[in-house]
Design a protein around this motif. Structure first.
Motif, PDB file in Angstrom:
ATOM      1  N   ILE A  23       0.849  -1.190   0.000  1.00  0.00           N
ATOM      2  CA  ILE A  23       0.000   0.000   0.000  1.00  0.00           C
ATOM      3  C   ILE A  23       0.886   1.242   0.000  1.00  0.00           C
ATOM      4  N   SER A  24       1.883   1.238   0.871  1.00  0.00           N
ATOM      5  CA  SER A  24       2.761   2.401   1.023  1.00  0.00           C
ATOM      6  C   SER A  24       3.516   2.713  -0.257  1.00  0.00           C
ATOM      7  N   ALA A  25       3.992   1.679  -0.941  1.00  0.00           N
ATOM      8  CA  ALA A  25       4.730   1.900  -2.191  1.00  0.00           C
ATOM      9  C   ALA A  25       3.865   2.611  -3.220  1.00  0.00           C
ATOM     10  N   GLN A  26       2.591   2.265  -3.235  1.00  0.00           N
ATOM     11  CA  GLN A  26       1.684   2.948  -4.157  1.00  0.00           C
ATOM     12  C   GLN A  26       1.576   4.430  -3.821  1.00  0.00           C
ATOM     13  N   PHE A  27       1.435   4.730  -2.522  1.00  0.00           N
ATOM     14  CA  PHE A  27       1.303   6.137  -2.131  1.00  0.00           C
ATOM     15  C   PHE A  27       2.585   6.919  -2.397  1.00  0.00           C
ATOM     16  N   ILE A  28       3.726   6.263  -2.300  1.00  0.00           N
ATOM     17  CA  ILE A  28       4.977   6.954  -2.643  1.00  0.00           C
ATOM     18  C   ILE A  28       4.936   7.404  -4.098  1.00  0.00           C
TER      19      ILE A  28
END
Length: 341
Positions: A240-245
């Motif tokens: 999820i976090s990689a997408q938001f980055i």
């Protein structure tokens, strides 16, 4: 399945987002958000919304809304929202079932909350036989595709805070609003006193994942427990976090949202050529609401599936996405033109 004007949820995952997921899929990292990707994503949110904000990632928009509001309310307290609010019409009673709070609705004709109409719910504050209004929730963009101005949000924030209430923003399409207003996120959210935000990405090219952003960090004190208890704590949160980055870096999300908005403006422009079609709402972002002759409905649906907003009026909602093209719009309008002859 060919592209449609049904919903920006119908669109696929942006290649940059897919690349980010693949790039994160190497080796072992700590689970449950204790990883470098989540830390970097949180820092990016602080850059966009303020250094002091606290950010938590969840899977779904409904979860983001229900949990963010639940963090502020007790069981005898209530939410003021419009009668068209997503939390009122499209979340299958999740706010009431999981949050345990009541929704007090205010009629709207343009999707926006009218403070003067909302004031009637304040007359029984302190009266033990009534639920107590404790939070105002607005959607930006609204369910009718309109966008609140900075002045309008500030007025609602002042109304909420002066009456002992918090302000929540359902930001499923907050990037579309930022693109429409041509403003940084914080200029029309945290800097105006918005207490908590549900920040979405799935309608704008992400695969999954939402962020709950606390400007009022007192509300975040116990949120990590609430998130876990509500089955929204991802073990492999890095994906999820990689997408938001990728989503937030270099304002990628603003660029894709601006494109979707431009496609809606182009659709509006093409539709103005037809006297039989009436656009019913301002086209502020990536939604076009229009009434058209009922006898051509099936022909249009065969070309591009879409939802009827009001079947009695034959009012459609046509949504554009990050991957909508002018060719998609032209093809749809050509079918419309032929059907109207």
């Amino acid at each position: 399945m060919k592209k449609s004007l049904a919903s920006d949820n119908y669109s696929g995952i942006h290649p940059i987002i897919l690349e980010a997921i693949a790039s994160a899929n190497h080796g072992h990292v700590s689970s449950y958000g204790h990883d470098e990707y989540t830390h970097k994503a949180e820092l990016l949110f602080k850059q966009h919304f303020g250094d002091h904000v606290e950010v938590f990632f969840v899977f779904l928009g409904t979860a983001a809304n229900v949990l963010s509001i639940s963090s502020a309310l007790r069981s005898y307290e209530a939410v003021l929202c419009t009668d068209l609010a997503h939390i009122n019409t499209d979340e299958c009673g999740a706010p009431e079932h999981f949050g345990g709070f009541k929704l007090l609705t205010v009629p709207t004709s343009d999707g926006k909350l009218d403070v003067d109409k909302a004031k009637r719910y304040l007359q029984n504050v302190g009266f033990e036989h009534n639920v107590q209004p404790r939070l105002v929730s607005i959607s930006q963009t609204t369910e009718l595709g309109t966008v609140y101005s900075v002045k309008e949000i500030k007025a609602i924030a002042d109304f909420a805070h002066s009456n002992g209430m918090f302000l929540h923003v359902d930001g499923a399409r907050l990037s579309n609003a930022a693109a429409a207003l041509q403003l940084p996120f914080r200029d029309f959210t945290t800097d105006l006193g918005v207490d908590v935000i549900s920040f979405g990405g799935t309608k704008n090219g992400m695969m999954l994942g939402e962020a709950v952003i606390f400007n009022n960090t007192d509300l975040a004190n116990d949120f990590k427990y609430l998130r876990k208890q509500s089955m929204q704590l991802a073990s492999k949160m890095r994906f999820i976090s990689a997408q938001f980055i990728a989503y937030l870096t270099n304002n990628h999300c603003i660029g894709t949202a601006a494109h979707a908005n431009q496609m809606a403006a182009y659709l509006k422009q093409r539709l103005t050529a037809f006297r039989q079609v009436t656009i019913t709402q301002p086209v502020d972002a990536n939604a076009v609401f229009a009434v058209f002759p009922k006898d051509i409905r099936e022909t249009l649906l065969e070309e591009s599936f879409f939802y009827l907003w009001d079947e009695e009026k034959n009012e459609a909602r046509w949504m554009t996405s990050w991957d909508t093209t002018t060719e998609d719009i032209d093809r749809f309008v050509d079918v419309l033109a032929t059907a109207l002859k």
